[in-house]
Design a protein around this motif. Structure first.
Motif, PDB file in Angstrom:
ATOM      1  N   VAL A   7      11.949  -3.843  10.432  1.00  0.00           N
ATOM      2  CA  VAL A   7      12.467  -2.192  10.402  1.00  0.00           C
ATOM      3  C   VAL A   7      12.408  -1.685   9.035  1.00  0.00           C
ATOM      4  N   GLY A   8      11.434  -2.280   8.279  1.00  0.00           N
ATOM      5  CA  GLY A   8      11.256  -1.567   6.739  1.00  0.00           C
ATOM      6  C   GLY A   8      10.257  -0.553   6.373  1.00  0.00           C
ATOM      7  N   GLU A  10       8.559   3.034   6.341  1.00  0.00           N
ATOM      8  CA  GLU A  10       8.804   4.236   6.047  1.00  0.00           C
ATOM      9  C   GLU A  10       8.484   5.186   7.335  1.00  0.00           C
ATOM     10  N   ALA A  52      15.058  -7.206   8.847  1.00  0.00           N
ATOM     11  CA  ALA A  52      14.319  -7.044   7.699  1.00  0.00           C
ATOM     12  C   ALA A  52      14.069  -5.562   7.645  1.00  0.00           C
ATOM     13  N   ALA A  53      14.719  -5.003   6.559  1.00  0.00           N
ATOM     14  CA  ALA A  53      14.911  -3.550   6.145  1.00  0.00           C
ATOM     15  C   ALA A  53      14.517  -3.329   4.900  1.00  0.00           C
ATOM     16  N   GLU A  79      14.728  -5.158   1.624  1.00  0.00           N
ATOM     17  CA  GLU A  79      13.804  -5.523   0.449  1.00  0.00           C
ATOM     18  C   GLU A  79      13.895  -4.318  -0.492  1.00  0.00           C
ATOM     19  N   PRO A  82       8.716  -2.719  -0.687  1.00  0.00           N
ATOM     20  CA  PRO A  82       8.148  -3.031   0.710  1.00  0.00           C
ATOM     21  C   PRO A  82       7.350  -4.746   0.581  1.00  0.00           C
ATOM     22  N   GLY A  84       5.731  -5.942   2.985  1.00  0.00           N
ATOM     23  CA  GLY A  84       4.779  -6.263   4.074  1.00  0.00           C
ATOM     24  C   GLY A  84       5.204  -6.970   5.179  1.00  0.00           C
ATOM     25  N   ASN A 104       7.649  -6.089  15.812  1.00  0.00           N
ATOM     26  CA  ASN A 104       7.741  -4.851  15.138  1.00  0.00           C
ATOM     27  C   ASN A 104       8.487  -3.825  15.628  1.00  0.00           C
ATOM     28  N   ASP A 106       8.831  -0.984  16.191  1.00  0.00           N
ATOM     29  CA  ASP A 106       8.551   0.314  16.712  1.00  0.00           C
ATOM     30  C   ASP A 106       7.764   0.155  18.079  1.00  0.00           C
ATOM     31  N   GLY A 220       5.612   4.760  17.016  1.00  0.00           N
ATOM     32  CA  GLY A 220       5.552   5.347  15.712  1.00  0.00           C
ATOM     33  C   GLY A 220       4.760   6.734  15.460  1.00  0.00           C
TER      34      GLY A 220
HETATM   35  P1  GTP Z   1       3.843   4.515   9.343  1.00  0.00           P
HETATM   36  O1  GTP Z   1       4.101   4.600   7.976  1.00  0.00           O
HETATM   37  O2  GTP Z   1       3.784   5.556  10.215  1.00  0.00           O
HETATM   38  O3  GTP Z   1       2.433   3.829   9.464  1.00  0.00           O
HETATM   39  O4  GTP Z   1       5.109   3.439   9.841  1.00  0.00           O
HETATM   40  P2  GTP Z   1       5.621   2.002   9.425  1.00  0.00           P
HETATM   41  O5  GTP Z   1       5.922   2.224   7.829  1.00  0.00           O
HETATM   42  O6  GTP Z   1       6.530   1.726  10.147  1.00  0.00           O
HETATM   43  O7  GTP Z   1       4.453   1.355   9.379  1.00  0.00           O
HETATM   44  P3  GTP Z   1       3.827   0.157  10.646  1.00  0.00           P
HETATM   45  O8  GTP Z   1       4.110   1.143  11.823  1.00  0.00           O
HETATM   46  O9  GTP Z   1       2.322  -0.110  10.279  1.00  0.00           O
HETATM   47  O10 GTP Z   1       4.662  -0.862  10.782  1.00  0.00           O
HETATM   48  C1  GTP Z   1       4.897  -1.873  11.827  1.00  0.00           C
HETATM   49  C2  GTP Z   1       6.377  -2.519  11.973  1.00  0.00           C
HETATM   50  O11 GTP Z   1       6.520  -3.092  10.585  1.00  0.00           O
HETATM   51  C3  GTP Z   1       7.337  -1.320  11.854  1.00  0.00           C
HETATM   52  O12 GTP Z   1       8.401  -1.812  12.555  1.00  0.00           O
HETATM   53  C4  GTP Z   1       7.734  -1.131  10.514  1.00  0.00           C
HETATM   54  O13 GTP Z   1       9.228  -1.010  10.199  1.00  0.00           O
HETATM   55  C5  GTP Z   1       7.637  -2.755  10.016  1.00  0.00           C
HETATM   56  N1  GTP Z   1       7.285  -2.892   8.480  1.00  0.00           N
HETATM   57  C6  GTP Z   1       6.176  -2.189   7.955  1.00  0.00           C
HETATM   58  N2  GTP Z   1       6.054  -2.695   6.567  1.00  0.00           N
HETATM   59  C7  GTP Z   1       7.238  -3.281   6.303  1.00  0.00           C
HETATM   60  C8  GTP Z   1       7.879  -3.926   5.075  1.00  0.00           C
HETATM   61  O14 GTP Z   1       6.901  -3.850   4.083  1.00  0.00           O
HETATM   62  N3  GTP Z   1       8.852  -4.647   5.422  1.00  0.00           N
HETATM   63  C9  GTP Z   1       9.525  -4.692   6.536  1.00  0.00           C
HETATM   64  N4  GTP Z   1      10.776  -5.366   6.425  1.00  0.00           N
HETATM   65  N5  GTP Z   1       9.087  -4.037   7.484  1.00  0.00           N
HETATM   66  C10 GTP Z   1       7.988  -3.478   7.290  1.00  0.00           C
END
Ligand code: GTP
Length: 349
Positions: A7-8, A10, A52-53, A79, A82, A84, A104, A106, A220
């Motif tokens: 859930v980290g 943006e 994981a926020a 974190e 971030p 990843g 994930n 979302d 998302g």
């Molecule tokens: P966009 O910016 O709109 O692409 O959304 P996002 O930042 O949530 O990225 P994405 O949809 O690709 O991420 C998929 C899932 O992984 C989401 O639930 C995010 O919260 C989570 N996520 C992405 N990057 C990180 C990170 O660096 N750390 C953690 N803990 N979660 C992440």
């Protein structure tokens, strides 16, 4: 069994909604999206969840606390930068005791986690990835598998002529603890781009593909977020955690009205519309196919079609908000103003 929920992020694609609220906390009908997800995990027999926020973690923590109220043990690991989608898993390694689920944060799906666990056990692989079919895979991470169901290759956003499968990574994994040994510590690592390809290339235990036709949506993007709300209203996804709509409010079904909201006699609300708590729709206004968060007020003769309005938005008399528009927290839409289809207010930086 333990689960890690990522859930980290943006949530940039959901801006401006995610300026005020992290993506896991955007409402779906009467409660934050993440509450639907966590209740589903609890009902599948998962007792302990690590969140994981990173982005706006306090909003998540404030709502769920230690998880006792929803029957879960929750841990938050925040974190500072971030890490990843794989780095986030490595970062919580000390809390992990055995095989674990990863979600994930979302994805809304009716996937049967018990059946996925059985599949994973029967295959004996190092991990199992949930895959879902989509009509147009060119915007997604596609996953090829061989005749035995072993994951063979990841193809990120293939061009139309490169498409070899319509199965995409659906963002739910069941992994053995030893996967964590394959993730480097202390830096940003992507599970899709780095860890899974490394595991496939290694000569060790296999990664397996678990493709199902269950309900699946990634909330998302604004259009998907709106669709998820409508799908719940239309009964397309079996959620038994949806509260009851406020009584005696005249709306066209299917719609959902939060407690404390009011709709004046000559206003028209619905179908396929969600009003959060304490919203007010005045006489002559029309709201359809839209999601309004808490404390939104709509003045006389305004029209809102297929739009998303965050909390506290005020729509002036006779204003028009077009299809696919997204209005951020507390915005004032002046009387008579036309917000065109697809516009975002304010425009994200
Ligand atoms: P966009 O910016 O709109 O692409 O959304 P996002 O930042 O949530 O990225 P994405 O949809 O690709 O991420 C998929 C899932 O992984 C989401 O639930 C995010 O919260 C989570 N996520 C992405 N990057 C990180 C990170 O660096 N750390 C953690 N803990 N979660 C992440």
């Amino acid at each position: 069994m333990q689960a890690i929920v990522l859930v980290g992020g943006e949530g940039t694609r959901l801006r401006p909604l995610t300026y005020s609220v992290p993506k896991p906390m955007v409402p779906l009908l009467d409660r934050p999206f993440m509450e639907h997800v966590l209740l589903r995990l609890r009902d599948a027999g998962i007792a302990e969840v690590i969140l994981a926020a990173g982005y706006l973690p306090e909003a998540i923590q404030r709502h769920f606390g230690d998880g006792r109220e929803i029957g879960l043990r929750l841990h938050y690991v925040v974190e500072e930068v971030p890490l990843g989608t794989a780095g986030a898993l490595k970062n919580v390694e000390s809390l992990i005791t055995g095989a674990f689920f990863v979600f994930n944060g979302d994805v809304l799906t009716s996937l049967d986690l018990g059946a996925m666990r059985e599949f994973h056990r029967s295959k004996g692989g190092i991990g199992t990835l949930h895959l879902t079919p989509v009509e147009d895979p060119t915007a997604f991470g596609c996953v090829e598998h061989d005749g035995e169901g072993c994951v063979a290759r990841f193809v990120e956003k293939p061009r139309a002529h490169e498409v070899t499968t319509n199965l995409i990574n659906a963002g739910t994994y069941l992994l053995e603890r030893e996967v964590l040994a394959a993730i480097p510590a202390g830096r940003n690592v992507s599970i899709e781009r780095e860890t899974f390809p490394t595991l496939i290339a290694a000569n060790g235990r296999k990664l397996f593909a678990y493709a199902t036709g269950d309900y699946w949506i990634d909330i998302g993007k604004p259009e998907n977020y709106l669709k998820a709300n409508v799908d719940i209203l239309q009964g397309n996804i079996p959620l038994h955690t949806v509260g009851t709509t406020a009584p005696h409010v005249p709306v066209k079904s299917p719609s959902f009205v939060g407690l404390g909201s009011s709709v004046e006699g000559r206003a028209e609300v619905g179908p396929n519309t969600v009003l959060g708590r304490n919203c007010r729709v005045s006489s002559g206004a029309r709201v359809s196919g839209s999601v309004l968060w808490d404390d939104v007020s709509v003045d006389r003769d305004a029209v809102i079609e297929g739009a998303i309005l965050a909390g506290g938005v005020h729509v002036g008399a006779g204003a028009h908000i077009g299809r696919g528009a997204v209005v951020g927290h507390g915005e004032e839409i002046a009387p008579g103003v036309v917000i065109p289809a697809g516009a975002r207010v304010p425009t994200p930086a």
